[in-house]
Scaffold this motif. Sequence first.
Motif, mmCIF file in Angstrom:
data_model
loop_
_atom_site.group_PDB
_atom_site.id
_atom_site.type_symbol
_atom_site.label_atom_id
_atom_site.label_comp_id
_atom_site.label_asym_id
_atom_site.label_seq_id
_atom_site.Cartn_x
_atom_site.Cartn_y
_atom_site.Cartn_z
ATOM 1 N N GLU A 256 0.842 -1.210 0.000
ATOM 2 C CA GLU A 256 0.000 0.000 0.000
ATOM 3 C C GLU A 256 0.877 1.260 0.000
ATOM 4 N N GLU A 257 1.965 1.187 0.730
ATOM 5 C CA GLU A 257 2.867 2.334 0.829
ATOM 6 C C GLU A 257 3.547 2.620 -0.512
ATOM 7 N N VAL A 258 4.068 1.592 -1.174
ATOM 8 C CA VAL A 258 4.734 1.836 -2.464
ATOM 9 C C VAL A 258 3.705 2.270 -3.511
ATOM 10 N N TYR A 259 2.498 1.770 -3.362
ATOM 11 C CA TYR A 259 1.434 2.196 -4.284
ATOM 12 C C TYR A 259 1.124 3.684 -4.076
ATOM 13 N N ALA A 260 0.993 4.074 -2.823
ATOM 14 C CA ALA A 260 0.687 5.484 -2.527
ATOM 15 C C ALA A 260 1.805 6.402 -3.023
ATOM 16 N N GLN A 261 3.037 5.940 -2.896
ATOM 17 C CA GLN A 261 4.176 6.805 -3.247
ATOM 18 C C GLN A 261 4.658 6.634 -4.680
ATOM 19 N N GLY A 262 4.132 5.607 -5.388
ATOM 20 C CA GLY A 262 4.536 5.416 -6.778
ATOM 21 C C GLY A 262 5.976 4.966 -6.929
ATOM 22 N N LEU A 263 6.321 3.878 -6.224
ATOM 23 C CA LEU A 263 7.726 3.454 -6.160
ATOM 24 C C LEU A 263 7.946 2.045 -6.699
ATOM 25 N N LEU A 264 9.226 1.778 -7.000
ATOM 26 C CA LEU A 264 9.705 0.412 -7.190
ATOM 27 C C LEU A 264 9.930 -0.200 -5.804
ATOM 28 N N TRP A 265 9.522 -1.466 -5.647
ATOM 29 C CA TRP A 265 9.731 -2.200 -4.390
ATOM 30 C C TRP A 265 10.474 -3.502 -4.697
ATOM 31 N N VAL A 266 11.681 -3.602 -4.198
ATOM 32 C CA VAL A 266 12.462 -4.824 -4.374
ATOM 33 C C VAL A 266 12.309 -5.680 -3.119
ATOM 34 N N ILE A 267 11.753 -6.855 -3.333
ATOM 35 C CA ILE A 267 11.457 -7.812 -2.271
ATOM 36 C C ILE A 267 12.535 -8.898 -2.283
ATOM 37 N N CYS A 268 13.020 -9.302 -1.127
ATOM 38 C CA CYS A 268 13.980 -10.417 -1.065
ATOM 39 C C CYS A 268 13.462 -11.482 -0.110
ATOM 40 N N TRP A 269 13.036 -12.596 -0.681
ATOM 41 C CA TRP A 269 12.542 -13.730 0.095
ATOM 42 C C TRP A 269 13.357 -14.978 -0.247
ATOM 43 N N HIS A 270 13.031 -16.078 0.422
ATOM 44 C CA HIS A 270 13.736 -17.350 0.209
ATOM 45 C C HIS A 270 12.697 -18.473 0.106
ATOM 46 N N PRO A 271 12.790 -19.324 -0.904
ATOM 47 C CA PRO A 271 11.896 -20.496 -0.931
ATOM 48 C C PRO A 271 11.998 -21.311 0.357
ATOM 49 N N HIS A 272 13.237 -21.422 0.908
ATOM 50 C CA HIS A 272 13.415 -22.237 2.112
ATOM 51 C C HIS A 272 12.636 -21.654 3.297
ATOM 52 N N SER A 273 12.678 -20.326 3.466
ATOM 53 C CA SER A 273 11.958 -19.708 4.589
ATOM 54 C C SER A 273 10.458 -19.867 4.432
ATOM 55 N N HIS A 274 9.982 -19.708 3.201
ATOM 56 C CA HIS A 274 8.538 -19.853 3.003
ATOM 57 C C HIS A 274 8.099 -21.312 3.127
ATOM 58 N N TYR A 275 8.963 -22.226 2.731
ATOM 59 C CA TYR A 275 8.675 -23.656 2.908
ATOM 60 C C TYR A 275 8.473 -23.972 4.397
ATOM 61 N N ILE A 276 9.290 -23.356 5.249
ATOM 62 C CA ILE A 276 9.211 -23.611 6.690
ATOM 63 C C ILE A 276 8.083 -22.814 7.354
ATOM 64 N N HIS A 277 7.951 -21.549 6.978
ATOM 65 C CA HIS A 277 7.052 -20.655 7.713
ATOM 66 C C HIS A 277 5.698 -20.430 7.034
ATOM 67 N N ASP A 278 5.608 -20.824 5.781
ATOM 68 C CA ASP A 278 4.368 -20.623 5.023
ATOM 69 C C ASP A 278 4.109 -21.874 4.185
ATOM 70 N N PRO A 279 3.982 -23.033 4.869
ATOM 71 C CA PRO A 279 3.949 -24.299 4.127
ATOM 72 C C PRO A 279 2.737 -24.421 3.200
ATOM 73 N N GLU A 280 1.696 -23.669 3.490
ATOM 74 C CA GLU A 280 0.531 -23.740 2.598
ATOM 75 C C GLU A 280 0.589 -22.698 1.489
ATOM 76 N N ASN A 281 1.678 -21.942 1.442
ATOM 77 C CA ASN A 281 1.878 -20.953 0.383
ATOM 78 C C ASN A 281 0.753 -19.921 0.352
ATOM 79 N N ARG A 282 0.685 -19.121 1.404
ATOM 80 C CA ARG A 282 -0.330 -18.060 1.472
ATOM 81 C C ARG A 282 0.202 -16.692 1.068
#
Length: 312
Positions: A256-282
Amino acid sequence: MSDDRTPLTVRLPEGKRCALAITYDTDMAGGYAPDGICHGRTMPAIKQHMLRLCDTAQGYGVRLQFFQIGNGLEATEDVGYLQEVLARGHDLDQHTWSHLHLLTDDLEALDYELRHTNELLAGRLGHVSTVLRGPGGYPNGLRGRAANQQVIFDNGFRSVSCEYNFRASFDDYMATVTGPAENQPYAYDSGLIEIPIMSITDRNFFDAIMCEDAEVYREWRVARGHDPVPEGWRKAPWTREDALDRWIEYNLAVAEEVYAQGLLWVICWHPHSHYIHDPENRMLPALLEWAAARPDVFAGTLRDAVEWIERP
Ligand SMILES: [Zn+2]
């Protein structure tokens, strides 16, 4: 110029007011390893999770960006999942050979790792990497490190993504949702372009900010890190009960913040972290659903973002 940081303009595609560059570092994170060593010899469960993320993205017509360490590309390693990632149109770039920090004083090692990983990408995947993700993340990026910048240049890279500023705590993590505004791309004096990581990483969020029991985390890491999670795994036993809900809430607030400000947002995630912490892929579907509801939002890769940066 003396601070080695010249801000750059990002020209988003026609009709887009903000853009998400969704990147995943594919390593088997050292923070989940019994021996604490990070490597790219990806276990089958993580390979499957990567392809599941690709499925999700493709359902929204979105391409993802992956960063791969070279030691997972050696001749003894299966790279079929990476061939599939590329064949399905996602972007793949390098993350050094051994997860070597780009700020290292050992410039020979840095040069060797970047060159050897480029050779492995060419030899095993017929692929050329054009943008480098720095392992670990550094608050000042590569500022003041002209020699390191030169080694990166000499290995064919014009862009690097290694600055990371978000060592937040539980009490203040939501205050970082404005982070992208202060962490936009810039040029080092050498001409190398830095595209910072602009929000809290999943590793930082789940395993530090949301960690309630460091001893449980340590015991799990030593006993079972780098193994597949057991059947019925819902969440990691060291995090707060609502960690995943908070993670989704956090990322949608940044959106919402980058949308309001009209920005590029670079996200850095890891498949391994999401496998452990978001096993249902939400998380990824929630973000892509948010983006899909806004025709003036672009979701794609870091390579896409590189194209929009006006060179000095
Ligand atoms: Zn990494």
